[in-house]
Write a protein that holds these residues in place. Structure first.
Motif, PDB file in Angstrom:
ATOM      1  N   LEU A 150       0.824  -1.216   0.000  1.00  0.00           N
ATOM      2  CA  LEU A 150       0.000   0.000   0.000  1.00  0.00           C
ATOM      3  C   LEU A 150       0.860   1.268   0.000  1.00  0.00           C
ATOM      4  O   LEU A 150       0.480   2.273  -0.584  1.00  0.00           O
ATOM      5  CB  LEU A 150      -0.954   0.011   1.203  1.00  0.00           C
ATOM      6  CG  LEU A 150      -2.087  -1.027   1.136  1.00  0.00           C
ATOM      7  CD1 LEU A 150      -2.794  -1.143   2.476  1.00  0.00           C
ATOM      8  CD2 LEU A 150      -3.097  -0.672   0.052  1.00  0.00           C
ATOM      9  N   GLN A 151       2.013   1.194   0.653  1.00  0.00           N
ATOM     10  CA  GLN A 151       2.858   2.395   0.686  1.00  0.00           C
ATOM     11  C   GLN A 151       3.444   2.705  -0.692  1.00  0.00           C
ATOM     12  O   GLN A 151       3.815   3.832  -0.965  1.00  0.00           O
ATOM     13  CB  GLN A 151       3.938   2.264   1.753  1.00  0.00           C
ATOM     14  CG  GLN A 151       3.300   2.310   3.149  1.00  0.00           C
ATOM     15  CD  GLN A 151       4.211   2.867   4.217  1.00  0.00           C
ATOM     16  OE1 GLN A 151       5.382   2.548   4.240  1.00  0.00           O
ATOM     17  NE2 GLN A 151       3.673   3.688   5.084  1.00  0.00           N
ATOM     18  N   TYR A 153       1.676   2.982  -3.135  1.00  0.00           N
ATOM     19  CA  TYR A 153       0.665   3.869  -3.719  1.00  0.00           C
ATOM     20  C   TYR A 153       0.558   5.186  -2.943  1.00  0.00           C
ATOM     21  O   TYR A 153      -0.405   5.927  -3.095  1.00  0.00           O
ATOM     22  CB  TYR A 153      -0.697   3.158  -3.744  1.00  0.00           C
ATOM     23  CG  TYR A 153      -0.712   1.978  -4.685  1.00  0.00           C
ATOM     24  CD1 TYR A 153      -0.791   2.156  -6.070  1.00  0.00           C
ATOM     25  CD2 TYR A 153      -0.613   0.689  -4.196  1.00  0.00           C
ATOM     26  CE1 TYR A 153      -0.783   1.077  -6.925  1.00  0.00           C
ATOM     27  CE2 TYR A 153      -0.598  -0.406  -5.059  1.00  0.00           C
ATOM     28  CZ  TYR A 153      -0.685  -0.206  -6.428  1.00  0.00           C
ATOM     29  OH  TYR A 153      -0.673  -1.266  -7.285  1.00  0.00           O
ATOM     30  N   ILE A 155       0.083   5.647   0.259  1.00  0.00           N
ATOM     31  CA  ILE A 155      -0.934   5.632   1.329  1.00  0.00           C
ATOM     32  C   ILE A 155      -0.232   5.675   2.679  1.00  0.00           C
ATOM     33  O   ILE A 155       0.719   4.935   2.912  1.00  0.00           O
ATOM     34  CB  ILE A 155      -1.809   4.359   1.213  1.00  0.00           C
ATOM     35  CG1 ILE A 155      -2.620   4.419  -0.091  1.00  0.00           C
ATOM     36  CG2 ILE A 155      -2.738   4.207   2.403  1.00  0.00           C
ATOM     37  CD1 ILE A 155      -3.309   3.128  -0.446  1.00  0.00           C
ATOM     38  N   ALA A 160      -3.334   2.698   5.642  1.00  0.00           N
ATOM     39  CA  ALA A 160      -3.010   1.348   5.164  1.00  0.00           C
ATOM     40  C   ALA A 160      -3.550   0.293   6.130  1.00  0.00           C
ATOM     41  O   ALA A 160      -4.122  -0.716   5.716  1.00  0.00           O
ATOM     42  CB  ALA A 160      -1.496   1.202   5.002  1.00  0.00           C
ATOM     43  N   ILE A 163      -7.296   0.044   5.682  1.00  0.00           N
ATOM     44  CA  ILE A 163      -7.649  -0.667   4.440  1.00  0.00           C
ATOM     45  C   ILE A 163      -7.473  -2.177   4.632  1.00  0.00           C
ATOM     46  O   ILE A 163      -8.341  -2.973   4.283  1.00  0.00           O
ATOM     47  CB  ILE A 163      -6.796  -0.151   3.253  1.00  0.00           C
ATOM     48  CG1 ILE A 163      -7.184   1.307   2.924  1.00  0.00           C
ATOM     49  CG2 ILE A 163      -6.965  -1.035   2.025  1.00  0.00           C
ATOM     50  CD1 ILE A 163      -6.218   2.012   1.985  1.00  0.00           C
ATOM     51  N   TYR A 164      -6.351  -2.551   5.250  1.00  0.00           N
ATOM     52  CA  TYR A 164      -6.092  -3.985   5.463  1.00  0.00           C
ATOM     53  C   TYR A 164      -7.137  -4.586   6.402  1.00  0.00           C
ATOM     54  O   TYR A 164      -7.651  -5.680   6.169  1.00  0.00           O
ATOM     55  CB  TYR A 164      -4.679  -4.181   6.031  1.00  0.00           C
ATOM     56  CG  TYR A 164      -4.353  -5.641   6.275  1.00  0.00           C
ATOM     57  CD1 TYR A 164      -4.028  -6.492   5.220  1.00  0.00           C
ATOM     58  CD2 TYR A 164      -4.401  -6.186   7.561  1.00  0.00           C
ATOM     59  CE1 TYR A 164      -3.770  -7.839   5.435  1.00  0.00           C
ATOM     60  CE2 TYR A 164      -4.134  -7.525   7.787  1.00  0.00           C
ATOM     61  CZ  TYR A 164      -3.827  -8.345   6.723  1.00  0.00           C
ATOM     62  OH  TYR A 164      -3.570  -9.683   6.934  1.00  0.00           O
ATOM     63  N   MET A 171      -7.963  -7.011  -0.387  1.00  0.00           N
ATOM     64  CA  MET A 171      -7.590  -5.642  -0.793  1.00  0.00           C
ATOM     65  C   MET A 171      -6.805  -5.624  -2.109  1.00  0.00           C
ATOM     66  O   MET A 171      -6.934  -4.687  -2.896  1.00  0.00           O
ATOM     67  CB  MET A 171      -6.781  -4.951   0.299  1.00  0.00           C
ATOM     68  CG  MET A 171      -5.417  -5.530   0.481  1.00  0.00           C
ATOM     69  SD  MET A 171      -4.377  -4.549   1.546  1.00  0.00           S
ATOM     70  CE  MET A 171      -2.796  -4.957   0.849  1.00  0.00           C
ATOM     71  N   TYR A 172      -5.985  -6.689  -2.367  1.00  0.00           N
ATOM     72  CA  TYR A 172      -5.197  -6.706  -3.608  1.00  0.00           C
ATOM     73  C   TYR A 172      -6.125  -6.706  -4.813  1.00  0.00           C
ATOM     74  O   TYR A 172      -5.927  -5.972  -5.777  1.00  0.00           O
ATOM     75  CB  TYR A 172      -4.274  -7.941  -3.645  1.00  0.00           C
ATOM     76  CG  TYR A 172      -3.243  -7.953  -2.529  1.00  0.00           C
ATOM     77  CD1 TYR A 172      -2.100  -7.153  -2.606  1.00  0.00           C
ATOM     78  CD2 TYR A 172      -3.420  -8.754  -1.405  1.00  0.00           C
ATOM     79  CE1 TYR A 172      -1.155  -7.164  -1.584  1.00  0.00           C
ATOM     80  CE2 TYR A 172      -2.481  -8.765  -0.379  1.00  0.00           C
ATOM     81  CZ  TYR A 172      -1.347  -7.962  -0.467  1.00  0.00           C
ATOM     82  OH  TYR A 172      -0.421  -7.956   0.538  1.00  0.00           O
ATOM     83  N   ILE A 175      -8.036  -3.227  -5.122  1.00  0.00           N
ATOM     84  CA  ILE A 175      -7.184  -2.140  -5.637  1.00  0.00           C
ATOM     85  C   ILE A 175      -6.950  -2.298  -7.140  1.00  0.00           C
ATOM     86  O   ILE A 175      -6.936  -1.315  -7.878  1.00  0.00           O
ATOM     87  CB  ILE A 175      -5.862  -2.067  -4.833  1.00  0.00           C
ATOM     88  CG1 ILE A 175      -6.144  -1.369  -3.495  1.00  0.00           C
ATOM     89  CG2 ILE A 175      -4.771  -1.331  -5.601  1.00  0.00           C
ATOM     90  CD1 ILE A 175      -5.009  -1.354  -2.530  1.00  0.00           C
ATOM     91  N   PRO A 179     -10.585   0.478  -7.050  1.00  0.00           N
ATOM     92  CA  PRO A 179     -10.133   1.170  -5.833  1.00  0.00           C
ATOM     93  C   PRO A 179     -11.156   2.194  -5.317  1.00  0.00           C
ATOM     94  O   PRO A 179     -11.113   2.594  -4.156  1.00  0.00           O
ATOM     95  CB  PRO A 179      -8.836   1.860  -6.257  1.00  0.00           C
ATOM     96  CG  PRO A 179      -8.851   1.862  -7.733  1.00  0.00           C
ATOM     97  CD  PRO A 179      -9.686   0.720  -8.176  1.00  0.00           C
ATOM     98  N   ILE A 197      -4.883   6.350  -6.568  1.00  0.00           N
ATOM     99  CA  ILE A 197      -4.510   4.918  -6.614  1.00  0.00           C
ATOM    100  C   ILE A 197      -4.924   4.328  -7.964  1.00  0.00           C
ATOM    101  O   ILE A 197      -4.157   3.612  -8.613  1.00  0.00           O
ATOM    102  CB  ILE A 197      -5.175   4.139  -5.451  1.00  0.00           C
ATOM    103  CG1 ILE A 197      -4.622   4.626  -4.100  1.00  0.00           C
ATOM    104  CG2 ILE A 197      -4.968   2.632  -5.599  1.00  0.00           C
ATOM    105  CD1 ILE A 197      -5.421   4.152  -2.900  1.00  0.00           C
TER     106      ILE A 197
END
Length: 734
Positions: A150-151, A153, A155, A160, A163-164, A171-172, A175, A179, A197
């Motif tokens: 995530l970082q 992108y 975030i 992050a 989101i997780y 999440m993969y 996104i 997204p 994103i």
């Protein structure tokens, strides 16, 4: 640059928002080292390789400032045992870690990941616990990988983690595919972040997901301007500007989004109104609940007249005809609106109504939208008045996520509810209030419909009055005592568009003609520091500068920077904290600029021991910075009634300096003296409504400083900023 390795002995401090951490590293090369830096996810016991440089902090001494780091899998037996026993894995302490490592030695991690059932061979570990240990080890690895992903992108760490937690490994896929879903599901991810994103992932500009999310974003932004809906044409224009697509690319989605119940499309006489469905149903429910309350009660006119006369004798006052009508309507009606400007006897009317219902043995609840307005209501009636949020027993949440203990399942237990300063109540607060009011309770709404509308979305008071759906009593006679105040007389002249004399022969209404912004500011400083405190018997803190705008030579932002320099200058003894463009200093006058229903406040005794606690700080609350603590990274503000609120440094965007505030932000407040700097400004903003609201904020003295042409232009300009709200339509439909 130097590189050191070791394991985390102890985490001294960690800011979960940005990952900033102070930790003690038991280094392999030397004794314990204090390290500072930004770490994504870190636990005590983990083995690290750090790159950075040694520095000396003025207060905390030698430190290793980390530029880069990597987490090493523990390899030797001692490192594995230390990591497992550090508390990083819930339920595994030092003794259990020692037993696991004694059994499996260097093979420990392979066993945990590949053959976790074998952990049950150790005394004290059941099969279930073995699975839990394996799962936690796996989750930690997954979370760390997710943070790194995530970082990439851009975030932030805290976002992050949210989101997780919301999607886990899903999440993969989200996104990569859509997204924009995150803008709906995850607090803190708005359209702009989701769009950024999506751009990095390579999603096309005309993607259906992107356009739909953009439409919702435009409606959300419109609600921040006070609208509950937008006309189709305006929504399309704004969405096209935001998204960079043509009108047909936006319009084709409206019907599909209506079928999905994201939007409501309403055809009015002139236009198609497009709502985010939450606001439409809020307006509809408010209209239905108001109709249910609007019942008529039988009563004896003679008996009511006698009771009113008795109250007049006891209070030694005489009501005029409209006040008398208001009291009778309050007795007759389940729902009543009383409106009138300053000095027209609203307070006397409320007091008479309270005494009437009290003599009937009825329970009465008084409330107002802000703390200041509730305090003023208490002072003028002699009865306890609460904020609407406290009346509804707030239970936490940010802005629109506020929760209230009082609702349809647990309604307010009272016979009469009187709400003052109704012009400030937005559709969301009105909806929450009405959910807690049962049919059969009298609801009396009191306010000045000529003031600015609420900061939040909707135009509740005006819409109710314009719909003619319930009884409205207008108080328009200025009483003798009030007529001796030029503030009140001139406020009514402004409201009617009549000429106002600016000859300074008044005792409480002054106009100082100046035509240069810097000269105007220096006059304001003089007035606050020297002239007005003695004149109105108040402290400089209580004297308020009100200005129409945020930007510009006489805007809030510039005024606050200059006024702070003169009213609370830098001082070696006063702590400071810079946040964005603002420097906060102990002693500063500040304002909360968004509703935070979760903020905890406490009232402390003289020995600094908390004696009362509660929740909620609201948009418009004003206080003084009492402490800035760099070690705990908090800033403490004292609000009215000695309520202390601690803000983590990362939450300082909720505060603004408040030596000068916009007229909008002054709604519902009253100050001993008000200073209004006036030059030029946008015509839509510089209107009669705004000028009237500013003048009526003062109790003892109004001083306008600036160009008299700006004053007369504002008075003549009756074009208020158009506010799109449909409560009137919903009430008329019913």
């Amino acid at each position: 640059m130097e590189t050191i390795t070791g394991f985390v002995e102890h985490i001294v401090y960690r800011n979960e928002e940005n990952g900033y951490t102070v930790l003690n590293l038991a280094s392999n090369e030397e004794d314990e080292v204090t390290c500072v830096g930004v770490f994504q996810m870190i636990s005590e016991g983990e083995s690290l390789e750090l790159t950075g440089e040694y520095t000396v902090h003025p207060s905390y001494g030698p430190q290793f400032k980390v530029q880069q780091y990597s987490i090493k899998a523990p390899e030797d037996i001692a490192s594995i045992e230390r990591y497992l026993g550090s508390g990083a894995i819930k339920g595994v302490g030092a003794a259990l870690a020692a037993r696991i490592v004694r059994k499996f030695k260097e093979d420990t991690f392979r066993i945990i990941e590949e053959e976790p059932e074998r952990l049950a061979e150790i005394k004290g570990i059941s099969e279930r616990k073995a699975q839990e240990i394996a799962q936690q080890t796996e989750e930690k690895r997954e979370l760390r990988q997710a943070m790194i992903f995530l970082q990439n992108y851009g975030i932030s760490l805290s976002l992050a983690v949210k989101i997780y937690q919301t999607y886990q490994l899903d999440m993969y896929r989200i996104i990569q595919e859509n997204p924009y879903r995150m803008a709906e599901d995850v607090t803190g991810v708005g359209f702009k972040i989701a769009d950024e994103i999506a751009h990095r992932v390579g999603i096309h500009l005309d993607s259906d997901f992107r356009i739909r999310s953009g439409i919702m974003y435009v409606l959300q932004q419109a609600s921040l301007e006070g609208h509950t809906y937008l006309p189709e044409e305006l929504l399309t224009r704004r969405a096209c500007e935001l998204l960079g697509v043509d009108a047909s690319g936006v319009e084709k989605h409206y019907m599909d989004m209506a079928i999905d119940r994201k939007l409501i499309l309403k055809q009015s006489e002139a236009e198609v109104q497009i709502y985010a469905s939450t606001f439409y149903y809020m307006e509809l429910n408010v209209a239905v609940m108001l109709r249910e309350l609007n019942v008529k009660y039988d009563f004896s006119e003679t008996a009511v007249e006698q009771r009113i006369r008795k109250i007049e004798q006891l209070s030694e006052l005489e009501l005029d005809e409209m006040q008398r009508t208001a009291v009778k309507e309050a007795v007759r009606s389940g729902l009543l609106v009383i409106t009138g400007g300053p000095g027209t006897g609203k307070t006397t009317t409320i007091n008479t109504i309270i005494q009437y219902f009290e003599s009937e043995g009825m329970d009465i609840a008084l409330a107002a939208p802000t703390g200041r307005a509730a305090k003023r209501m208490s002072e003028t009636t002699g009865y306890e008045a609460k904020t609407i949020h406290r009346l509804l027993e707030l239970s936490g949440g940010m802005d629109e996520h506020a929760g209230f203990e009082r609702n349809e399942q647990n309604p307010l237990e009272t016979d009469v509810i009187i709400i003052d300063e109704m012009s400030m109540v937005d559709i969301t607060l009105m909806h929450n209030l009405l959910k807690a009011v049962v049919a059969g309770t009298r609801l009396i709404l009191v306010g000045d419909v000529n003031q600015l509308p609420s900061v939040g979305p909707g135009c509740v008071l005006k819409d109710i009055i314009d719909s003619h759906a319930c009884n409205v009593v207008r108080l328009n006679r200025i009483f003798r005592q009030a007529s001796e105040s030029d503030i009140i007389v001139n406020a009514h002249k402004i409201n009617r568009g009549e000429p106002v004399s600016l000859d300074n022969k008044s005792r409480d209404f002054f106009f100082l003609k100046r035509y240069d912004a810097n000269v105007i500011i220096s006059i304001c400083i003089q007035l606050i520091r020297q002239k007005l405190p003695k004149y109105v018997n108040a402290s400089p803190f209580d004297i308020q500068v009100l200005t129409p705008m945020r930007k510009g030579l006489l805007g809030v932002e510039r005024l606050n920077t200059i006024l702070q320099q003169y009213l609370n200058p830098p001082d070696g003894k006063k702590s400071e904290r810079e946040h964005g463009q603002t420097i906060f200093r102990v002693g500063d006058k500040v304002m909360q600029i968004k509703n935070n229903y979760q903020a905890e406040w406490e009232i402390r005794s003289r020995y600094n021991i908390p004696i009362e606690k509660g929740l909620g700080v609201f948009n418009g609350d004003m206080g003084i910075v009492r402490e800035i603590n760099s070690f705990s990274e908090t800033l403490t503000v004292e609000y009215e009634e000695r309520r202390m609120v601690e803000y983590p440094f990362k939450e300082l965007d909720q505060l603004d300096l408040a030596y000068a505030i916009t007229i909008h932000k002054s709604q519902g407040s009253e100050y001993p003296a008000v200073i209004i700097p006036l030059l030029t400004g946008p015509r839509m903003l510089m209107n009669r409504n705004l000028l009237y609201t500013a003048v009526t904020r003062a109790r003892k003295c109004v001083t306008l400083v600036g160009d008299e042409k700006a004053f007369y232009n504002m008075e003549a300009n009756v074009n208020e900023q158009k506010r799109y709200s449909g409560l009137r339509d919903r009430l008329e439909e019913l």
